[in-house]
Scaffold this active site. Sequence first.
Site, PDB file in Angstrom:
ATOM      1  N   ARG A  56       0.845  -1.190   0.000  1.00 50.76           N
ATOM      2  CA  ARG A  56       0.000   0.000   0.000  1.00 50.76           C
ATOM      3  C   ARG A  56       0.882   1.242   0.000  1.00 50.76           C
ATOM      4  O   ARG A  56       2.000   1.230   0.508  1.00 50.76           O
ATOM      5  CB  ARG A  56      -0.898   0.011   1.237  1.00 50.76           C
ATOM      6  N   TYR A  95      -1.285  -3.676  -7.387  1.00 54.94           N
ATOM      7  CA  TYR A  95      -0.971  -4.473  -6.207  1.00 54.94           C
ATOM      8  C   TYR A  95      -2.134  -4.518  -5.213  1.00 54.94           C
ATOM      9  O   TYR A  95      -2.677  -3.470  -4.852  1.00 54.94           O
ATOM     10  CB  TYR A  95       0.277  -3.930  -5.463  1.00 54.94           C
ATOM     11  N   GLY A  96      -2.448  -5.674  -4.739  1.00 55.07           N
ATOM     12  CA  GLY A  96      -3.363  -5.967  -3.625  1.00 55.07           C
ATOM     13  C   GLY A  96      -4.203  -4.838  -3.069  1.00 55.07           C
ATOM     14  O   GLY A  96      -5.177  -4.400  -3.689  1.00 55.07           O
ATOM     15  N   LYS A 143      -9.518  -2.645   1.558  1.00 49.16           N
ATOM     16  CA  LYS A 143      -9.248  -1.489   2.429  1.00 49.16           C
ATOM     17  C   LYS A 143     -10.044  -0.262   1.990  1.00 49.16           C
ATOM     18  O   LYS A 143     -10.554   0.496   2.815  1.00 49.16           O
ATOM     19  CB  LYS A 143      -7.755  -1.174   2.458  1.00 49.16           C
ATOM     20  N   HIS A 186     -10.490  -2.685  11.449  1.00 53.12           N
ATOM     21  CA  HIS A 186      -9.373  -3.510  10.967  1.00 53.12           C
ATOM     22  C   HIS A 186      -9.126  -4.624  11.996  1.00 53.12           C
ATOM     23  O   HIS A 186      -8.138  -4.610  12.718  1.00 53.12           O
ATOM     24  CB  HIS A 186      -8.133  -2.618  10.820  1.00 53.12           C
ATOM     25  N   SER A 195      -1.228  -3.599  10.339  1.00 58.01           N
ATOM     26  CA  SER A 195      -0.870  -4.482   9.235  1.00 58.01           C
ATOM     27  C   SER A 195       0.391  -5.289   9.566  1.00 58.01           C
ATOM     28  O   SER A 195       1.359  -4.746  10.099  1.00 58.01           O
ATOM     29  CB  SER A 195      -0.616  -3.634   7.993  1.00 58.01           C
ATOM     30  N   CYS A 213       0.886  -7.516  11.831  1.00 55.28           N
ATOM     31  CA  CYS A 213       1.172  -7.635  13.261  1.00 55.28           C
ATOM     32  C   CYS A 213       0.461  -8.822  13.896  1.00 55.28           C
ATOM     33  O   CYS A 213       0.322  -8.897  15.119  1.00 55.28           O
ATOM     34  CB  CYS A 213       0.806  -6.354  13.992  1.00 55.28           C
ATOM     35  N   GLY A 214      -0.046  -9.756  13.101  1.00 52.27           N
ATOM     36  CA  GLY A 214      -0.489 -11.005  13.691  1.00 52.27           C
ATOM     37  C   GLY A 214      -1.977 -11.315  13.673  1.00 52.27           C
ATOM     38  O   GLY A 214      -2.411 -12.247  14.353  1.00 52.27           O
ATOM     39  N   LYS A 215      -2.796 -10.606  12.888  1.00 52.10           N
ATOM     40  CA  LYS A 215      -4.226 -10.912  12.873  1.00 52.10           C
ATOM     41  C   LYS A 215      -4.500 -12.293  12.272  1.00 52.10           C
ATOM     42  O   LYS A 215      -5.221 -13.101  12.859  1.00 52.10           O
ATOM     43  CB  LYS A 215      -5.015  -9.841  12.088  1.00 52.10           C
ATOM     44  N   ASN A 271      -2.576 -14.792  11.963  1.00 52.38           N
ATOM     45  CA  ASN A 271      -2.056 -15.831  12.851  1.00 52.38           C
ATOM     46  C   ASN A 271      -2.969 -16.083  14.042  1.00 52.38           C
ATOM     47  O   ASN A 271      -3.247 -17.231  14.376  1.00 52.38           O
ATOM     48  CB  ASN A 271      -0.655 -15.450  13.340  1.00 52.38           C
ATOM     49  N   ASP A 307      -9.083 -10.059   8.924  1.00 52.25           N
ATOM     50  CA  ASP A 307      -8.600  -8.702   8.641  1.00 52.25           C
ATOM     51  C   ASP A 307      -9.622  -7.595   8.904  1.00 52.25           C
ATOM     52  O   ASP A 307      -9.250  -6.533   9.350  1.00 52.25           O
ATOM     53  CB  ASP A 307      -8.135  -8.631   7.167  1.00 52.25           C
ATOM     54  N   ASN A 364       6.550  -8.408   1.884  1.00 55.32           N
ATOM     55  CA  ASN A 364       5.088  -8.234   1.877  1.00 55.32           C
ATOM     56  C   ASN A 364       4.448  -9.106   0.788  1.00 55.32           C
ATOM     57  O   ASN A 364       3.377  -8.804   0.283  1.00 55.32           O
ATOM     58  CB  ASN A 364       4.727  -6.754   1.664  1.00 55.32           C
ATOM     59  N   ARG A 383       2.261 -12.112  -0.661  1.00 58.49           N
ATOM     60  CA  ARG A 383       0.977 -12.521  -0.066  1.00 58.49           C
ATOM     61  C   ARG A 383       0.352 -13.691  -0.806  1.00 58.49           C
ATOM     62  O   ARG A 383       0.703 -13.993  -1.948  1.00 58.49           O
ATOM     63  CB  ARG A 383       0.009 -11.334  -0.094  1.00 58.49           C
ATOM     64  N   ARG A 431       3.115  -4.048  17.805  1.00 62.18           N
ATOM     65  CA  ARG A 431       4.506  -4.456  18.026  1.00 62.18           C
ATOM     66  C   ARG A 431       5.178  -3.405  18.888  1.00 62.18           C
ATOM     67  O   ARG A 431       5.430  -2.299  18.425  1.00 62.18           O
ATOM     68  CB  ARG A 431       5.263  -4.494  16.693  1.00 62.18           C
ATOM     69  N   GLY A 448       0.608 -20.137  18.628  1.00 63.10           N
ATOM     70  CA  GLY A 448      -0.361 -20.977  19.345  1.00 63.10           C
ATOM     71  C   GLY A 448      -0.407 -20.696  20.841  1.00 63.10           C
ATOM     72  O   GLY A 448      -1.458 -20.813  21.485  1.00 63.10           O
TER      73      GLY A 448
HETATM   74  P1  GTP Z   1      -2.320  -7.719   7.463  1.00 64.19           P
HETATM   75  O1  GTP Z   1      -2.824  -8.756   6.523  1.00 64.19           O
HETATM   76  O2  GTP Z   1      -1.208  -6.884   6.865  1.00 64.19           O
HETATM   77  O3  GTP Z   1      -3.385  -6.830   8.017  1.00 64.19           O
HETATM   78  O4  GTP Z   1      -1.536  -8.456   8.651  1.00 64.19           O
HETATM   79  P2  GTP Z   1      -1.901  -9.433   9.870  1.00 64.19           P
HETATM   80  O5  GTP Z   1      -2.163  -8.599  11.077  1.00 64.19           O
HETATM   81  O6  GTP Z   1      -2.921 -10.421   9.487  1.00 64.19           O
HETATM   82  O7  GTP Z   1      -0.490 -10.134  10.129  1.00 64.19           O
HETATM   83  P3  GTP Z   1      -0.046 -11.679  10.104  1.00 64.19           P
HETATM   84  O8  GTP Z   1      -0.870 -12.541  10.995  1.00 64.19           O
HETATM   85  O9  GTP Z   1       0.056 -12.098   8.692  1.00 64.19           O
HETATM   86  O10 GTP Z   1       1.418 -11.606  10.742  1.00 64.19           O
HETATM   87  C1  GTP Z   1       2.461 -10.921  10.148  1.00 64.19           C
HETATM   88  C2  GTP Z   1       3.783 -11.277  10.756  1.00 64.19           C
HETATM   89  O11 GTP Z   1       3.748 -11.314  12.176  1.00 64.19           O
HETATM   90  C3  GTP Z   1       4.284 -12.646  10.301  1.00 64.19           C
HETATM   91  O12 GTP Z   1       5.631 -12.534   9.910  1.00 64.19           O
HETATM   92  C4  GTP Z   1       4.153 -13.507  11.525  1.00 64.19           C
HETATM   93  O13 GTP Z   1       5.106 -14.522  11.534  1.00 64.19           O
HETATM   94  C5  GTP Z   1       4.331 -12.512  12.673  1.00 64.19           C
HETATM   95  N1  GTP Z   1       3.585 -12.944  13.893  1.00 64.19           N
HETATM   96  C6  GTP Z   1       2.280 -13.233  13.960  1.00 64.19           C
HETATM   97  N2  GTP Z   1       1.914 -13.627  15.223  1.00 64.19           N
HETATM   98  C7  GTP Z   1       3.041 -13.561  15.957  1.00 64.19           C
HETATM   99  C8  GTP Z   1       3.326 -13.824  17.343  1.00 64.19           C
HETATM  100  O14 GTP Z   1       2.461 -14.203  18.132  1.00 64.19           O
HETATM  101  N3  GTP Z   1       4.613 -13.629  17.753  1.00 64.19           N
HETATM  102  C9  GTP Z   1       5.585 -13.202  16.897  1.00 64.19           C
HETATM  103  N4  GTP Z   1       6.812 -13.040  17.395  1.00 64.19           N
HETATM  104  N5  GTP Z   1       5.358 -12.946  15.576  1.00 64.19           N
HETATM  105  C10 GTP Z   1       4.108 -13.117  15.114  1.00 64.19           C
HETATM  106  C1  SPV Z   2      -2.850  -4.537   5.256  1.00 60.82           C
HETATM  107  O1  SPV Z   2      -1.870  -3.892   4.819  1.00 60.82           O
HETATM  108  O2  SPV Z   2      -3.364  -4.273   6.365  1.00 60.82           O
HETATM  109  C2  SPV Z   2      -3.397  -5.674   4.489  1.00 60.82           C
HETATM  110  C3  SPV Z   2      -2.871  -5.922   3.144  1.00 60.82           C
HETATM  111  O3  SPV Z   2      -4.262  -6.364   4.985  1.00 60.82           O
HETATM  112  S1  SPV Z   2      -3.555  -4.852   1.940  1.00 60.82           S
HETATM  113  O4  SPV Z   2      -4.779  -5.474   1.445  1.00 60.82           O
HETATM  114  O5  SPV Z   2      -2.554  -4.738   0.875  1.00 60.82           O
HETATM  115  O6  SPV Z   2      -3.855  -3.582   2.529  1.00 60.82           O
HETATM  116 MN    MN Z   3      -4.915  -5.624   7.010  1.00 68.89          MN
END
Ligand code: GTP
Ligand code: SPV
Ligand code: MN
Length: 595
Positions: free
Chosen positions: A71, A199-200, A208, A228, A250, A252-254, A256, A279, A376, A378, A409, A504
Amino acid sequence: MALTTNKSILDWIDEKVELVKPDKVVWIDGSEEQLDALRKEAVETGEMIKLNEEKLPGCYLHRTQPNDVARVEDRTFICSKKEEDAGPTNHWCDPDEMYKKLYDIARDSYKGRTMYVIPFSMGPIGSPLAKVGVELTDSIYVVLNMAIMTRVGKAVMDVLGDSNDWVRGFHAKCDVDPEKRYICQFPEDNAIISVNSAYGGNVLLGKKCFALRIASYQGWKEGWMAEHMLILGLQNPKGEVKYIAAAFPSACGKTNLAMLIPPKYLRDKGYKIWTVGDDISWMRIGKDGRLYAINPENGFFGVAPGTNEKSNFNALESTKKGTIFTNVLHNLDDNTVWWEGLNKDLPTNAIDWKGQPWDASKFVKADKSTYGAHPNSRFTAPAKNCPCISPEFDKGEGVPISAIVFGGRRAKCAPLVYQSKSWENGVFVGSAMASETTAAAAGAVGVVRRDPMAMLPFCGYHMGDYFQHWLDMGKKLGDKAPKIFNVNWFRTDDEGNFIWPGFGDNMRVLNWIIDRCEGKADATETAIGYVPKPEDIDLTDLDMDIDTLKDILTVDKDTWTKEAAEIEEHYKKFGDRLPQEIRNQLETLKANLEK
Ligand code: GTP
Ligand code: SPV
Ligand code: MN
């Protein structure tokens, strides 16, 4: 053939056809037949690469231009009539001026190309919480991604009928010139225009641009919320499911957290997580007065690097069929894909995300320029592929939210978890959120910035009004309001290693959160909120001693006094549109810290 007789849609398309002059106009009906023909065409032109049909059935690889991988926040505009309505956190331009500029850029740009018309629904088609949009694009990649990320086709138009309540999304790839790239939202016109990107998040306009920037504005006007946030269901051994919505910035772990697999000892007891969304969350007050959430999307546009069998098994499973990969590494040995953190088998015969031969022997973990996949990069995966997709995912009513969780973070400062003292205090916590920047947006990575409610790049109106909207929603919800928490998985030690195992093991924190919602867990009151008693975070089977846990639960007075001063500074830009209630909350925090 047009899939609707809705005059407002047909007129708008005519107007755009006149502007960009496509060779032909094709309506996307959502049929497999049509999508498959488009996949074939994209493979023929080289726009996509068909991957190993045995190992990754129905999967494709796409590379964007190296200047177009995330973005672009500095080129994203909220074009409200009045500048003050976009607020201090958005770039603003006068709508008339911006329409003119964008039309000049897009004029005649579809010549020799096809205009695809994508009717899409954000949310299950016909759900009372869903909304309709139409995207025009000259990119097959966009069509195929939208067909995964949203519900597309004729049924969407049938539900809309003659209504004028739909979002106009207009995309033109043009020359993918970064100097002429603009991502513009016109909240008062229900309109989005995106030019010179492919791009995305810049071009999948349902995501978004609509589901957050336009929808946050609609939610403000109509009394609901577009956030978000991931949505997950936590099932306990009795089979009861409680829902949590969580806002992290973005990357930061959603994704996951939304797909988490609990540690073995908890699985054995019968705990399980269901994914509703990873998301975006749209939330409304239901008939019983509680807050109900739907995931408006139909797929996951997830971060590839770091995703592996251990960190996120369910996400990886989701990508094994019908998935489009963007900017990952192409492994030529077996025509599959790879990214940093997938496994330790570095491919030796491969093409990197820029389309160049990749030399695995030059790979250095600390040097991102040696990476095979873009940080980044995806995957676009259908939600129905996810092994833990919630049975509620496709239902239109939404799920009742028990807890809202903020997080980011922070190497220092924020403890592993704390609970706010009230809804108002929770809104303050969200408004003061900060996080280190990531590769999800162009620009510097690892810099701490304030990102209120993880909505800094996505709020479609004045952020001071947005905070007030949160406070107003709390008043309406009263004692049925979800409890608000804050988490931080990212505290580091002196060597920069993450202290908390995360992934986990975050289940241990979710259990405390749900216990707090049910009045079952104790807590210690601190200046910032309620922090768990260390013995209440279960460390079974974990290689962590209670002193380390105590360390990441501490609220350090000096650090937080500095934090409070920074929050005060951050609030200055909102001027008198910062709600008094939020100011009072900051004063209370400062007083608590002086005690
Ligand atoms: P967007 O799609 O950009 O909105 O991101 P998101 O918030 O869904 O992030 P996502 O879960 O894809 O995590 C992004 C990064 O954070 C990855 O590199 C993960 O490995 C890392 N990550 C996720 N959860 C954890 C955690 O609990 N601990 C640590 N250390 N890293 C994490
Ligand atoms: C974000 O950046 O928070 C995403 C990826 O979820 S994008 O759709 O490119 O904005
Ligand atoms: Mn997002």
